[in-house]
Motif scaffolding. Structure first.
Motif, PDB file in Angstrom:
ATOM      1  N   ARG A   1       8.566  -7.954 -34.276  1.00  9.82           N
ATOM      2  CA  ARG A   1       8.359  -6.907 -35.283  1.00  9.82           C
ATOM      3  C   ARG A   1       7.222  -7.288 -36.231  1.00  9.82           C
ATOM      4  O   ARG A   1       6.399  -6.441 -36.602  1.00  9.82           O
ATOM      5  CB  ARG A   1       9.649  -6.652 -36.068  1.00  9.82           C
ATOM      6  N   ILE A   2       7.178  -8.543 -36.638  1.00  7.03           N
ATOM      7  CA  ILE A   2       6.090  -8.998 -37.512  1.00  7.03           C
ATOM      8  C   ILE A   2       4.741  -8.834 -36.802  1.00  7.03           C
ATOM      9  O   ILE A   2       3.773  -8.350 -37.387  1.00  7.03           O
ATOM     10  CB  ILE A   2       6.297 -10.465 -37.944  1.00  7.03           C
ATOM     11  N   ARG A   3       4.689  -9.241 -35.542  1.00  7.49           N
ATOM     12  CA  ARG A   3       3.440  -9.118 -34.777  1.00  7.49           C
ATOM     13  C   ARG A   3       2.963  -7.673 -34.704  1.00  7.49           C
ATOM     14  O   ARG A   3       1.757  -7.410 -34.686  1.00  7.49           O
ATOM     15  CB  ARG A   3       3.636  -9.650 -33.359  1.00  7.49           C
ATOM     16  N   ALA A   4       3.904  -6.733 -34.630  1.00  7.29           N
ATOM     17  CA  ALA A   4       3.552  -5.320 -34.478  1.00  7.29           C
ATOM     18  C   ALA A   4       2.691  -4.813 -35.630  1.00  7.29           C
ATOM     19  O   ALA A   4       1.817  -3.967 -35.423  1.00  7.29           O
ATOM     20  CB  ALA A   4       4.822  -4.478 -34.353  1.00  7.29           C
ATOM     21  N   PHE A   5       2.918  -5.303 -36.848  1.00  2.48           N
ATOM     22  CA  PHE A   5       2.144  -4.798 -37.988  1.00  2.48           C
ATOM     23  C   PHE A   5       1.184  -5.823 -38.580  1.00  2.48           C
ATOM     24  O   PHE A   5       0.429  -5.500 -39.497  1.00  2.48           O
ATOM     25  CB  PHE A   5       3.064  -4.234 -39.086  1.00  2.48           C
ATOM     26  N   SER A   6       1.176  -7.033 -38.081  1.00  8.27           N
ATOM     27  CA  SER A   6       0.324  -8.074 -38.672  1.00  8.27           C
ATOM     28  C   SER A   6      -1.153  -7.828 -38.388  1.00  8.27           C
ATOM     29  O   SER A   6      -1.546  -7.524 -37.261  1.00  8.27           O
ATOM     30  CB  SER A   6       0.724  -9.455 -38.146  1.00  8.27           C
ATOM     31  N   ASP A   7      -1.948  -7.961 -39.422  1.00 14.32           N
ATOM     32  CA  ASP A   7      -3.403  -7.857 -39.346  1.00 14.32           C
ATOM     33  C   ASP A   7      -3.935  -8.686 -40.516  1.00 14.32           C
ATOM     34  O   ASP A   7      -4.105  -8.185 -41.628  1.00 14.32           O
ATOM     35  CB  ASP A   7      -3.836  -6.395 -39.449  1.00 14.32           C
TER      36      ASP A   7
ATOM     37  N   ARG B   1       1.918 -21.783 -59.827  1.00 14.92           N
ATOM     38  CA  ARG B   1       3.087 -22.398 -59.179  1.00 14.92           C
ATOM     39  C   ARG B   1       3.149 -22.232 -57.665  1.00 14.92           C
ATOM     40  O   ARG B   1       3.887 -22.956 -57.004  1.00 14.92           O
ATOM     41  CB  ARG B   1       4.383 -21.798 -59.740  1.00 14.92           C
ATOM     42  N   LEU B   2       2.391 -21.282 -57.114  1.00 14.15           N
ATOM     43  CA  LEU B   2       2.626 -20.869 -55.735  1.00 14.15           C
ATOM     44  C   LEU B   2       1.379 -20.897 -54.866  1.00 14.15           C
ATOM     45  O   LEU B   2       0.272 -20.646 -55.332  1.00 14.15           O
ATOM     46  CB  LEU B   2       3.188 -19.442 -55.718  1.00 14.15           C
ATOM     47  N   SER B   3       1.605 -21.172 -53.577  1.00 14.40           N
ATOM     48  CA  SER B   3       0.544 -21.045 -52.577  1.00 14.40           C
ATOM     49  C   SER B   3       1.022 -20.092 -51.496  1.00 14.40           C
ATOM     50  O   SER B   3       2.230 -19.870 -51.327  1.00 14.40           O
ATOM     51  CB  SER B   3       0.172 -22.408 -51.981  1.00 14.40           C
ATOM     52  N   PHE B   4       0.078 -19.533 -50.745  1.00 17.87           N
ATOM     53  CA  PHE B   4       0.366 -18.480 -49.768  1.00 17.87           C
ATOM     54  C   PHE B   4      -0.285 -18.813 -48.432  1.00 17.87           C
ATOM     55  O   PHE B   4      -1.444 -19.217 -48.394  1.00 17.87           O
ATOM     56  CB  PHE B   4      -0.175 -17.141 -50.279  1.00 17.87           C
ATOM     57  N   HIS B   5       0.464 -18.598 -47.363  1.00 21.98           N
ATOM     58  CA  HIS B   5      -0.041 -18.855 -46.008  1.00 21.98           C
ATOM     59  C   HIS B   5       0.447 -17.745 -45.093  1.00 21.98           C
ATOM     60  O   HIS B   5       1.620 -17.356 -45.149  1.00 21.98           O
ATOM     61  CB  HIS B   5       0.441 -20.213 -45.502  1.00 21.98           C
ATOM     62  N   PHE B   6      -0.437 -17.271 -44.242  1.00 18.07           N
ATOM     63  CA  PHE B   6      -0.103 -16.190 -43.319  1.00 18.07           C
ATOM     64  C   PHE B   6       0.905 -16.688 -42.277  1.00 18.07           C
ATOM     65  O   PHE B   6       0.720 -17.738 -41.680  1.00 18.07           O
ATOM     66  CB  PHE B   6      -1.379 -15.695 -42.633  1.00 18.07           C
ATOM     67  N   VAL B   7       1.969 -15.924 -42.057  1.00 14.68           N
ATOM     68  CA  VAL B   7       3.032 -16.309 -41.127  1.00 14.68           C
ATOM     69  C   VAL B   7       2.651 -15.920 -39.702  1.00 14.68           C
ATOM     70  O   VAL B   7       2.169 -14.810 -39.450  1.00 14.68           O
ATOM     71  CB  VAL B   7       4.368 -15.639 -41.522  1.00 14.68           C
ATOM     72  N   THR B   8       2.894 -16.856 -38.773  1.00 18.75           N
ATOM     73  CA  THR B   8       2.675 -16.618 -37.344  1.00 18.75           C
ATOM     74  C   THR B   8       3.958 -16.935 -36.586  1.00 18.75           C
ATOM     75  O   THR B   8       4.955 -17.365 -37.176  1.00 18.75           O
ATOM     76  CB  THR B   8       1.534 -17.507 -36.808  1.00 18.75           C
ATOM     77  N   ALA B   9       3.919 -16.776 -35.281  1.00 21.98           N
ATOM     78  CA  ALA B   9       5.079 -17.090 -34.438  1.00 21.98           C
ATOM     79  C   ALA B   9       5.476 -18.554 -34.560  1.00 21.98           C
ATOM     80  O   ALA B   9       6.636 -18.908 -34.312  1.00 21.98           O
ATOM     81  CB  ALA B   9       4.783 -16.740 -32.982  1.00 21.98           C
ATOM     82  N   ASP B  10       4.567 -19.411 -34.965  1.00 26.33           N
ATOM     83  CA  ASP B  10       4.865 -20.837 -35.148  1.00 26.33           C
ATOM     84  C   ASP B  10       5.779 -21.097 -36.347  1.00 26.33           C
ATOM     85  O   ASP B  10       6.242 -22.219 -36.535  1.00 26.33           O
ATOM     86  CB  ASP B  10       3.571 -21.639 -35.323  1.00 26.33           C
TER      87      ASP B  10
END
Length: 185
Positions: free
Chosen positions: A53-59, A8-17
């Protein structure tokens, strides 16, 4: 890291966009009830506080960050997101070997198993990539999130005063440690 689709689901990495998407999820008062008492988040807060905050831990190669969850049959239909970060990242008690899972979904998705399905898929992808310890936190009264934690196989660990720059409250901590995954040859 890649998160495989479910039925049912798809996944995409979140960015500032993805500011508009993040803002849209936070417009539900019921969604925000156990985050900030039900107050809708402003776009200014998304851009000036949440995205940094997201950018701080995103890898992305490690799978750390937010994962946008969409309906597989309607990819333009965003359902919510799954958080992955080292446990205690903003509290000064960071543990890179224990990944915190979190979730926030539009109200229309509740009661359909979507948060559990999405979190389980992300957890499985992280496990295959070498992570075997997972945690999640919630306010004690947030029975729906505690239910998701239990469905993920996590068990109650302890109560904890979670305190960082934007949140300060007692939470319950649920944890799960799996046997290390065997390497794929």
């Amino acid at each position: 890291m890649h998160i495989p689709h479910t039925k049912r689901l798809s996944f995409h990495f979140v960015t500032a966009d993805d500011a508009e998407f993040l803002w849209s999820v936070d417009q539900g008062e019921a969604v925000m009830k156990y985050i900030n008492g039900g107050k809708k988040t402003s776009m200014e807060t998304i851009r000036e506080q949440f995205i940094p905050r997201i950018r701080a831990f995103s890898d992305e190669p490690k799978g750390w960050g937010l994962w946008r969850v969409s309906a597989l049959e309607s990819p333009q239909e965003d359902l919510g997101w799954i958080l992955v970060r080292p446990f205690g990242f903003f509290t000064g008690e960071r543990d890179d070997n224990n990944l915190e899972l979190g979730w926030r979904f539009h109200r229309k998705t509740w009661g359909k198993g979507i948060a559990t399905e999405a979190a389980a898929q992300v957890k499985q992808a992280l496990y295959v990539n070498g992570t075997n310890q997972f945690s999640a936190i919630a306010l004690p009264d947030n029975k729906a999130s505690v239910n998701v934690m239990e469905k993920l196989g996590m068990t109650f660990s302890h109560r904890y005063l979670y305190s960082d720059a934007v949140f300060n409250d007692e939470v319950v901590v649920y944890r799960q440690t799996l046997l290390p995954a065997k390497p794929v040859c």
